[in-house]
Design an enzyme around this catalytic site. Sequence first.
Site, PDB file in Angstrom:
ATOM      1  N   HIS A 126     -28.036  12.480 -19.248  1.00 46.82           N
ATOM      2  CA  HIS A 126     -28.908  11.715 -20.146  1.00 46.82           C
ATOM      3  C   HIS A 126     -28.227  10.489 -20.736  1.00 46.82           C
ATOM      4  O   HIS A 126     -28.739   9.896 -21.682  1.00 46.82           O
ATOM      5  CB  HIS A 126     -29.423  12.627 -21.262  1.00 46.82           C
ATOM      6  CG  HIS A 126     -30.239  13.779 -20.750  1.00 46.82           C
ATOM      7  ND1 HIS A 126     -30.560  14.886 -21.492  1.00 46.82           N
ATOM      8  CD2 HIS A 126     -30.797  13.980 -19.533  1.00 46.82           C
ATOM      9  CE1 HIS A 126     -31.273  15.725 -20.760  1.00 46.82           C
ATOM     10  NE2 HIS A 126     -31.415  15.202 -19.568  1.00 46.82           N
ATOM     11  N   CYS A 151     -30.229  -9.018 -27.111  1.00 46.34           N
ATOM     12  CA  CYS A 151     -29.184  -9.181 -26.089  1.00 46.34           C
ATOM     13  C   CYS A 151     -28.504 -10.541 -26.248  1.00 46.34           C
ATOM     14  O   CYS A 151     -29.180 -11.557 -26.371  1.00 46.34           O
ATOM     15  CB  CYS A 151     -29.819  -9.045 -24.704  1.00 46.34           C
ATOM     16  SG  CYS A 151     -28.700  -9.466 -23.346  1.00 46.34           S
ATOM     17  N   CYS A 163     -32.079  -7.928 -18.649  1.00 47.02           N
ATOM     18  CA  CYS A 163     -31.030  -8.371 -17.708  1.00 47.02           C
ATOM     19  C   CYS A 163     -30.018  -7.266 -17.401  1.00 47.02           C
ATOM     20  O   CYS A 163     -29.096  -7.478 -16.617  1.00 47.02           O
ATOM     21  CB  CYS A 163     -30.325  -9.625 -18.228  1.00 47.02           C
ATOM     22  SG  CYS A 163     -29.149  -9.305 -19.563  1.00 47.02           S
TER      23      CYS A 163
HETATM   24  N1  LIG Z   1     -24.700  16.589 -28.713  1.00 44.61           N
HETATM   25  C1  LIG Z   1     -25.681  15.932 -28.103  1.00 44.61           C
HETATM   26  O1  LIG Z   1     -25.442  14.987 -27.361  1.00 44.61           O
HETATM   27  C2  LIG Z   1     -27.101  16.407 -28.287  1.00 44.61           C
HETATM   28  C3  LIG Z   1     -27.488  17.067 -29.454  1.00 44.61           C
HETATM   29  C4  LIG Z   1     -28.826  17.495 -29.562  1.00 44.61           C
HETATM   30  C5  LIG Z   1     -29.718  17.257 -28.525  1.00 44.61           C
HETATM   31  N2  LIG Z   1     -29.319  16.615 -27.392  1.00 44.61           N
HETATM   32  C6  LIG Z   1     -30.294  16.423 -26.301  1.00 44.61           C
HETATM   33  O2  LIG Z   1     -31.272  17.410 -26.480  1.00 44.61           O
HETATM   34  C7  LIG Z   1     -31.689  18.087 -25.301  1.00 44.61           C
HETATM   35  C8  LIG Z   1     -31.587  19.547 -25.649  1.00 44.61           C
HETATM   36  O3  LIG Z   1     -31.252  20.452 -24.644  1.00 44.61           O
HETATM   37  P1  LIG Z   1     -30.022  21.451 -24.834  1.00 44.61           P
HETATM   38  O4  LIG Z   1     -30.350  22.661 -24.047  1.00 44.61           O
HETATM   39  O5  LIG Z   1     -28.773  20.705 -24.582  1.00 44.61           O
HETATM   40  O6  LIG Z   1     -29.985  21.785 -26.386  1.00 44.61           O
HETATM   41  P2  LIG Z   1     -30.820  22.835 -27.220  1.00 44.61           P
HETATM   42  O7  LIG Z   1     -30.720  22.383 -28.642  1.00 44.61           O
HETATM   43  O8  LIG Z   1     -32.181  23.067 -26.650  1.00 44.61           O
HETATM   44  O9  LIG Z   1     -30.020  24.201 -27.027  1.00 44.61           O
HETATM   45  C9  LIG Z   1     -28.720  24.389 -27.544  1.00 44.61           C
HETATM   46  C10 LIG Z   1     -28.418  25.884 -27.513  1.00 44.61           C
HETATM   47  O10 LIG Z   1     -27.057  26.085 -27.865  1.00 44.61           O
HETATM   48  C11 LIG Z   1     -26.969  27.179 -28.784  1.00 44.61           C
HETATM   49  N3  LIG Z   1     -25.754  26.983 -29.588  1.00 44.61           N
HETATM   50  C12 LIG Z   1     -25.559  26.184 -30.655  1.00 44.61           C
HETATM   51  N4  LIG Z   1     -24.281  26.224 -31.060  1.00 44.61           N
HETATM   52  C13 LIG Z   1     -23.647  27.100 -30.241  1.00 44.61           C
HETATM   53  C14 LIG Z   1     -22.307  27.571 -30.145  1.00 44.61           C
HETATM   54  N5  LIG Z   1     -21.351  27.132 -30.991  1.00 44.61           N
HETATM   55  N6  LIG Z   1     -22.005  28.478 -29.181  1.00 44.61           N
HETATM   56  C15 LIG Z   1     -22.961  28.917 -28.310  1.00 44.61           C
HETATM   57  N7  LIG Z   1     -24.238  28.490 -28.348  1.00 44.61           N
HETATM   58  C16 LIG Z   1     -24.578  27.594 -29.290  1.00 44.61           C
HETATM   59  C17 LIG Z   1     -28.238  27.098 -29.578  1.00 44.61           C
HETATM   60  O11 LIG Z   1     -28.566  28.306 -30.228  1.00 44.61           O
HETATM   61  C18 LIG Z   1     -29.262  26.696 -28.502  1.00 44.61           C
HETATM   62  O12 LIG Z   1     -29.793  27.825 -27.857  1.00 44.61           O
HETATM   63  C19 LIG Z   1     -30.832  17.541 -24.225  1.00 44.61           C
HETATM   64  O13 LIG Z   1     -31.664  16.778 -23.442  1.00 44.61           O
HETATM   65  C20 LIG Z   1     -29.801  16.627 -24.928  1.00 44.61           C
HETATM   66  O14 LIG Z   1     -29.765  15.352 -24.310  1.00 44.61           O
HETATM   67  C21 LIG Z   1     -28.026  16.185 -27.266  1.00 44.61           C
HETATM   68 ZN   LIG Z   2     -30.240  -9.354 -21.562  1.00 46.49          ZN
END
Ligand SMILES: NC(=O)c1ccc[n+]([C@@H]2O[C@H](COP(=O)([O-])OP(=O)(O)OC[C@H]3O[C@@H](n4cnc5c(N)ncnc54)[C@H](O)[C@@H]3O)[C@@H](O)[C@H]2O)c1
Ligand SMILES: [Zn+2]
Length: 296
Positions: free
Chosen positions: A137, A196, A148
Amino acid sequence: MSVDPTTGRPDPAASGTASGGGAAAELAGFLGAHRSLVLTGAGISTDSGIPDYRGVHRRAAPPKPMTFQEFVGSEGARRRYWARSAVGWAAMAATRPNPSHAAVTELERLGLTAGVVTQNVDGLHRRAGTRSLVELHGDLALVTCLRCKTRETRESFQARLLELNPAFAGLRAERLPDGDAALPTGLEDGFEVPVCTVCGGVLKPDVIFFGENVPRARVEQAMRWLEGADALLVLGSSLEVFSGYRFVKAAVVAGKPVAIVNQGPTRGDAAAALRLEAGLGEVLPAAVALAAGGAA
Ligand SMILES: NC(=O)c1ccc[n+]([C@@H]2O[C@H](COP(=O)([O-])OP(=O)(O)OC[C@H]3O[C@@H](n4cnc5c(N)ncnc54)[C@H](O)[C@@H]3O)[C@@H](O)[C@H]2O)c1
Ligand SMILES: [Zn+2]
Protein backbone atom coordinates in the site's frame (compact mmCIF):
# COMPACT_ATOMS: atom_id res chain seq x y z
CA MET A 1 -2.25 -26.13 17.29
CA SER A 2 -5.30 -26.20 19.55
CA VAL A 3 -8.53 -27.24 17.87
CA ASP A 4 -12.03 -26.37 19.03
CA PRO A 5 -13.67 -29.82 19.42
CA THR A 6 -17.12 -28.58 18.33
CA THR A 7 -16.09 -26.79 15.13
CA GLY A 8 -12.87 -28.63 14.31
CA ARG A 9 -11.30 -25.22 13.69
CA PRO A 10 -8.19 -23.83 15.30
CA ASP A 11 -9.18 -22.47 18.69
CA PRO A 12 -7.38 -19.13 19.13
CA ALA A 13 -8.48 -18.80 22.75
CA ALA A 14 -6.82 -22.04 23.72
CA SER A 15 -3.45 -21.58 22.08
CA GLY A 16 -0.54 -19.22 22.39
CA THR A 17 -0.94 -16.77 25.23
CA ALA A 18 -1.78 -19.34 27.87
CA SER A 19 1.47 -21.19 27.33
CA GLY A 20 3.71 -18.08 26.95
CA GLY A 21 7.15 -19.51 26.13
CA GLY A 22 5.40 -22.53 24.65
CA ALA A 23 3.94 -20.34 21.93
CA ALA A 24 7.38 -18.98 21.06
CA ALA A 25 8.77 -22.52 20.86
CA GLU A 26 5.87 -23.64 18.68
CA LEU A 27 6.42 -20.69 16.36
CA ALA A 28 10.18 -21.30 16.29
CA GLY A 29 9.50 -24.85 15.13
CA PHE A 30 7.45 -23.53 12.21
CA LEU A 31 10.00 -20.83 11.32
CA GLY A 32 12.92 -23.24 11.36
CA ALA A 33 11.13 -25.80 9.22
CA HIS A 34 10.08 -23.46 6.39
CA ARG A 35 11.25 -20.71 4.11
CA SER A 36 8.23 -18.45 4.55
CA LEU A 37 6.66 -15.58 2.73
CA VAL A 38 5.99 -13.13 5.56
CA LEU A 39 2.82 -11.02 5.37
CA THR A 40 2.47 -8.27 7.96
CA GLY A 41 -0.30 -5.87 8.95
CA ALA A 42 -1.00 -3.04 11.34
CA GLY A 43 -0.57 -5.37 14.35
CA ILE A 44 3.21 -5.50 13.95
CA SER A 45 3.40 -1.73 14.42
CA THR A 46 1.12 -1.23 17.42
CA ASP A 47 4.11 -1.83 19.74
CA SER A 48 5.68 1.21 18.03
CA GLY A 49 2.64 3.27 19.04
CA ILE A 50 0.76 3.30 15.70
CA PRO A 51 -2.91 2.41 16.17
CA ASP A 52 -4.45 -0.35 14.02
CA TYR A 53 -7.91 -0.31 12.43
CA ARG A 54 -9.68 -3.35 13.81
CA GLY A 55 -7.58 -4.33 16.79
CA VAL A 56 -8.79 -5.96 19.97
CA HIS A 57 -7.20 -3.04 21.85
CA ARG A 58 -9.24 -0.30 20.17
CA ARG A 59 -11.60 1.63 22.43
CA ALA A 60 -13.59 3.24 19.60
CA ALA A 61 -13.98 2.62 15.89
CA PRO A 62 -11.54 4.79 13.91
CA PRO A 63 -12.99 7.31 11.45
CA LYS A 64 -13.78 6.01 7.98
CA PRO A 65 -10.63 6.48 5.88
CA MET A 66 -10.86 8.96 3.00
CA THR A 67 -11.41 7.30 -0.39
CA PHE A 68 -9.34 8.00 -3.49
CA GLN A 69 -12.42 9.46 -5.20
CA GLU A 70 -13.04 11.89 -2.31
CA PHE A 71 -9.39 12.98 -2.24
CA VAL A 72 -9.08 13.54 -5.98
CA GLY A 73 -12.57 14.99 -6.41
CA SER A 74 -12.64 17.74 -3.82
CA GLU A 75 -10.31 20.52 -2.77
CA GLY A 76 -12.07 20.63 0.61
CA ALA A 77 -11.35 16.93 1.17
CA ARG A 78 -7.68 17.46 0.35
CA ARG A 79 -7.50 20.43 2.72
CA ARG A 80 -9.02 18.29 5.48
CA TYR A 81 -6.68 15.38 4.72
CA TRP A 82 -3.49 17.47 4.77
CA ALA A 83 -4.51 19.57 7.78
CA ARG A 84 -5.01 16.39 9.85
CA SER A 85 -1.93 14.78 8.38
CA ALA A 86 0.21 17.87 9.05
CA VAL A 87 -0.45 17.25 12.75
CA GLY A 88 -0.29 13.43 12.56
CA TRP A 89 3.05 13.35 10.73
CA ALA A 90 5.07 14.69 13.64
CA ALA A 91 4.27 11.54 15.65
CA MET A 92 4.67 9.32 12.60
CA ALA A 93 8.14 10.71 11.80
CA ALA A 94 9.26 10.11 15.38
CA THR A 95 8.12 6.47 15.35
CA ARG A 96 10.78 3.78 15.53
CA PRO A 97 10.75 0.11 14.46
CA ASN A 98 10.12 -2.26 17.38
CA PRO A 99 11.69 -5.67 18.22
CA SER A 100 9.19 -7.50 15.97
CA HIS A 101 10.34 -5.51 12.91
CA ALA A 102 13.92 -6.33 13.88
CA ALA A 103 12.98 -10.01 14.26
CA VAL A 104 11.59 -10.08 10.71
CA THR A 105 14.87 -8.63 9.43
CA GLU A 106 16.77 -11.26 11.40
CA LEU A 107 14.59 -14.00 9.93
CA GLU A 108 15.51 -12.71 6.47
CA ARG A 109 19.20 -12.69 7.40
CA LEU A 110 18.90 -16.32 8.50
CA GLY A 111 17.59 -17.23 5.04
CA LEU A 112 14.23 -18.29 6.47
CA THR A 113 12.11 -15.89 4.37
CA ALA A 114 11.24 -15.86 0.68
CA GLY A 115 10.29 -12.18 0.96
CA VAL A 116 8.36 -9.81 3.20
CA VAL A 117 5.07 -8.27 2.12
CA THR A 118 3.48 -5.59 4.25
CA GLN A 119 0.10 -3.87 4.18
CA ASN A 120 1.56 -1.12 6.36
CA VAL A 121 2.42 2.34 5.12
CA ASP A 122 4.66 3.31 8.04
CA GLY A 123 8.00 2.39 6.45
CA LEU A 124 9.09 0.54 9.62
CA HIS A 125 10.19 -2.70 7.91
CA ARG A 126 12.37 -0.67 5.55
CA ARG A 127 13.82 1.26 8.46
CA ALA A 128 14.44 -1.99 10.36
CA GLY A 129 16.64 -3.12 7.45
CA THR A 130 14.44 -5.69 5.69
CA ARG A 131 15.68 -5.92 2.10
CA SER A 132 13.31 -8.10 0.08
CA LEU A 133 10.25 -6.01 0.84
CA VAL A 134 7.03 -5.19 -0.99
CA GLU A 135 5.03 -2.36 0.56
CA LEU A 136 1.67 -3.26 -1.00
CA HIS A 137 0.00 0.00 0.00
CA GLY A 138 2.99 2.32 -0.41
CA ASP A 139 4.84 4.52 2.06
CA LEU A 140 3.70 7.66 3.86
CA ALA A 141 7.26 9.00 3.73
CA LEU A 142 6.73 10.07 0.09
CA VAL A 143 4.23 12.24 -1.78
CA THR A 144 3.55 11.99 -5.53
CA CYS A 145 2.23 14.52 -8.04
CA LEU A 146 -0.96 13.21 -9.65
CA ARG A 147 -0.11 15.03 -12.90
CA CYS A 148 3.66 14.71 -13.57
CA LYS A 149 4.34 11.81 -11.11
CA THR A 150 7.27 13.66 -9.53
CA ARG A 151 7.95 12.39 -6.04
CA GLU A 152 8.93 14.48 -3.04
CA THR A 153 9.91 13.29 0.39
CA ARG A 154 7.26 13.79 3.01
CA GLU A 155 9.90 15.52 5.13
CA SER A 156 10.37 18.25 2.53
CA PHE A 157 6.62 18.46 1.87
CA GLN A 158 5.97 18.74 5.62
CA ALA A 159 8.33 21.70 5.81
CA ARG A 160 6.35 23.39 3.02
CA LEU A 161 3.04 22.54 4.75
CA LEU A 162 4.17 24.17 7.99
CA GLU A 163 5.68 27.17 6.23
CA LEU A 164 2.27 27.92 4.68
CA ASN A 165 0.38 27.05 7.88
CA PRO A 166 2.65 28.01 10.80
CA ALA A 167 -0.17 27.72 13.36
CA PHE A 168 -0.19 23.95 12.81
CA ALA A 169 3.43 23.46 13.85
CA GLY A 170 2.73 23.19 17.57
CA LEU A 171 -0.63 21.38 17.43
CA ARG A 172 -1.01 18.02 19.16
CA ALA A 173 -3.97 15.64 18.72
CA GLU A 174 -4.84 11.99 19.28
CA ARG A 175 -3.04 9.67 16.85
CA LEU A 176 -5.16 7.76 14.38
CA PRO A 177 -4.17 5.02 11.89
CA ASP A 178 -2.26 5.98 8.72
CA GLY A 179 -0.56 9.09 10.13
CA ASP A 180 -3.93 10.75 10.66
CA ALA A 181 -4.80 12.86 13.72
CA ALA A 182 -8.12 13.67 15.41
CA LEU A 183 -8.39 17.38 14.62
CA PRO A 184 -11.52 19.24 15.78
CA THR A 185 -13.69 19.96 12.72
CA GLY A 186 -13.43 23.48 11.38
CA LEU A 187 -9.76 23.85 12.28
CA GLU A 188 -8.78 23.06 8.69
CA ASP A 189 -10.69 26.08 7.30
CA GLY A 190 -8.14 28.33 5.65
CA PHE A 191 -5.47 25.59 5.62
CA GLU A 192 -3.28 26.06 2.55
CA VAL A 193 -2.12 22.99 0.61
CA PRO A 194 1.20 23.24 -1.26
CA VAL A 195 1.30 22.13 -4.90
CA CYS A 196 3.91 20.21 -6.94
CA THR A 197 7.11 22.25 -7.24
CA VAL A 198 7.62 21.04 -10.83
CA CYS A 199 4.21 21.48 -12.47
CA GLY A 200 1.85 23.01 -9.90
CA GLY A 201 -0.23 19.80 -9.83
CA VAL A 202 -2.07 18.14 -6.95
CA LEU A 203 0.07 16.10 -4.54
CA LYS A 204 -1.08 12.89 -2.91
CA PRO A 205 0.65 10.77 -0.28
CA ASP A 206 2.35 7.84 -2.03
CA VAL A 207 -0.06 5.34 -0.49
CA ILE A 208 -3.01 3.38 -1.83
CA PHE A 209 -6.30 4.87 -0.70
CA PHE A 210 -9.51 2.87 -0.36
CA GLY A 211 -11.07 2.77 -3.82
CA GLU A 212 -7.67 2.54 -5.51
CA ASN A 213 -5.99 -0.63 -6.82
CA VAL A 214 -2.66 -1.96 -5.60
CA PRO A 215 -0.20 -1.66 -8.53
CA ARG A 216 -0.05 -4.99 -10.36
CA ALA A 217 3.78 -5.17 -10.26
CA ARG A 218 3.75 -5.25 -6.46
CA VAL A 219 1.22 -8.08 -6.30
CA GLU A 220 3.12 -10.03 -8.97
CA GLN A 221 6.42 -9.68 -7.12
CA ALA A 222 4.77 -10.89 -3.90
CA MET A 223 3.12 -13.83 -5.70
CA ARG A 224 6.49 -14.83 -7.20
CA TRP A 225 7.94 -14.88 -3.71
CA LEU A 226 5.04 -17.03 -2.56
CA GLU A 227 5.75 -19.48 -5.38
CA GLY A 228 9.33 -19.78 -4.14
CA ALA A 229 8.25 -20.12 -0.50
CA ASP A 230 7.13 -23.26 1.23
CA ALA A 231 4.85 -21.55 3.75
CA LEU A 232 3.02 -18.31 4.50
CA LEU A 233 3.50 -16.55 7.84
CA VAL A 234 0.93 -13.87 8.73
CA LEU A 235 1.88 -11.42 11.48
CA GLY A 236 -0.59 -8.91 12.97
CA SER A 237 -3.34 -8.66 10.37
CA SER A 238 -7.09 -9.20 10.59
CA LEU A 239 -6.90 -10.12 6.87
CA GLU A 240 -10.13 -8.17 6.38
CA VAL A 241 -8.56 -6.25 3.49
CA PHE A 242 -8.51 -8.39 0.35
CA SER A 243 -5.07 -7.27 -0.82
CA GLY A 244 -3.62 -9.19 2.15
CA TYR A 245 -6.16 -12.01 2.32
CA ARG A 246 -5.46 -13.02 -1.28
CA PHE A 247 -2.07 -14.45 -0.20
CA VAL A 248 -3.78 -16.80 2.24
CA LYS A 249 -6.10 -17.98 -0.54
CA ALA A 250 -3.13 -18.45 -2.90
CA ALA A 251 -1.16 -20.38 -0.26
CA VAL A 252 -4.11 -22.70 0.36
CA VAL A 253 -4.56 -23.33 -3.38
CA ALA A 254 -0.84 -24.12 -3.65
CA GLY A 255 -1.04 -26.48 -0.65
CA LYS A 256 1.41 -24.42 1.43
CA PRO A 257 0.91 -24.29 5.20
CA VAL A 258 -0.22 -21.00 6.74
CA ALA A 259 0.82 -19.81 10.20
CA ILE A 260 -0.93 -16.83 11.77
CA VAL A 261 0.16 -14.87 14.85
CA ASN A 262 -2.49 -12.33 15.76
CA GLN A 263 -4.45 -11.03 18.72
CA GLY A 264 -8.09 -11.40 17.79
CA PRO A 265 -9.84 -13.26 14.98
CA THR A 266 -8.68 -13.16 11.36
CA ARG A 267 -10.29 -14.16 8.09
CA GLY A 268 -7.58 -16.79 7.63
CA ASP A 269 -8.12 -18.68 10.90
CA ALA A 270 -9.94 -21.65 9.36
CA ALA A 271 -7.07 -22.14 6.90
CA ALA A 272 -4.24 -21.92 9.42
CA ALA A 273 -2.10 -24.96 10.21
CA LEU A 274 -0.65 -22.97 13.13
CA ARG A 275 -2.68 -20.23 14.83
CA LEU A 276 -1.19 -18.37 17.77
CA GLU A 277 -3.24 -15.88 19.74
CA ALA A 278 -0.42 -13.77 21.11
CA GLY A 279 1.16 -10.33 21.20
CA LEU A 280 3.90 -10.25 18.57
CA GLY A 281 6.36 -8.55 20.89
CA GLU A 282 5.97 -11.42 23.35
CA VAL A 283 6.55 -14.29 20.92
CA LEU A 284 8.20 -13.24 17.66
CA PRO A 285 11.64 -11.98 18.83
CA ALA A 286 11.91 -15.01 21.15
CA ALA A 287 10.84 -17.42 18.40
CA VAL A 288 13.34 -15.99 15.91
CA ALA A 289 16.11 -16.22 18.52
CA LEU A 290 15.20 -19.89 19.08
CA ALA A 291 15.09 -20.55 15.32
CA ALA A 292 18.50 -18.85 14.98
CA GLY A 293 19.87 -21.17 17.66
CA GLY A 294 18.49 -24.13 15.76
CA ALA A 295 19.98 -22.88 12.48
CA ALA A 296 23.44 -22.28 14.01
N1 LIG B 1 0.98 0.89 10.64
C1 LIG B 1 0.34 1.13 9.49
O1 LIG B 1 0.96 1.42 8.48
C2 LIG B 1 -1.16 0.99 9.45
C3 LIG B 1 -1.93 1.19 10.59
C4 LIG B 1 -3.33 1.03 10.49
C5 LIG B 1 -3.90 0.68 9.27
N2 LIG B 1 -3.12 0.48 8.17
C6 LIG B 1 -3.77 0.06 6.91
O2 LIG B 1 -4.99 -0.53 7.28
C7 LIG B 1 -5.32 -1.74 6.61
C8 LIG B 1 -5.67 -2.70 7.71
O3 LIG B 1 -5.38 -4.05 7.53
P1 LIG B 1 -4.51 -4.84 8.61
O4 LIG B 1 -4.97 -6.25 8.57
O5 LIG B 1 -3.09 -4.51 8.41
O6 LIG B 1 -4.88 -4.18 10.01
P2 LIG B 1 -6.11 -4.44 10.97
O7 LIG B 1 -6.19 -3.24 11.85
O8 LIG B 1 -7.34 -4.85 10.22
O9 LIG B 1 -5.66 -5.72 11.82
C9 LIG B 1 -4.59 -5.67 12.74
C10 LIG B 1 -4.68 -6.90 13.63
O10 LIG B 1 -3.52 -6.97 14.44
C11 LIG B 1 -3.91 -7.30 15.78
N3 LIG B 1 -2.87 -6.77 16.68
C12 LIG B 1 -2.70 -5.51 17.13
N4 LIG B 1 -1.58 -5.41 17.87
C13 LIG B 1 -1.04 -6.66 17.91
C14 LIG B 1 0.12 -7.21 18.52
N5 LIG B 1 0.96 -6.43 19.24
N6 LIG B 1 0.37 -8.53 18.37
C15 LIG B 1 -0.47 -9.32 17.63
N7 LIG B 1 -1.57 -8.84 17.02
C16 LIG B 1 -1.86 -7.54 17.15
C17 LIG B 1 -5.25 -6.65 15.95
O11 LIG B 1 -6.00 -7.19 17.01
C18 LIG B 1 -5.89 -6.88 14.57
O12 LIG B 1 -6.55 -8.12 14.52
C19 LIG B 1 -4.15 -2.02 5.74
O13 LIG B 1 -4.58 -1.81 4.46
C20 LIG B 1 -3.08 -0.97 6.11
O14 LIG B 1 -2.59 -0.32 4.95
C21 LIG B 1 -1.77 0.63 8.24
ZN1 LIG C 1 3.87 17.73 -10.88
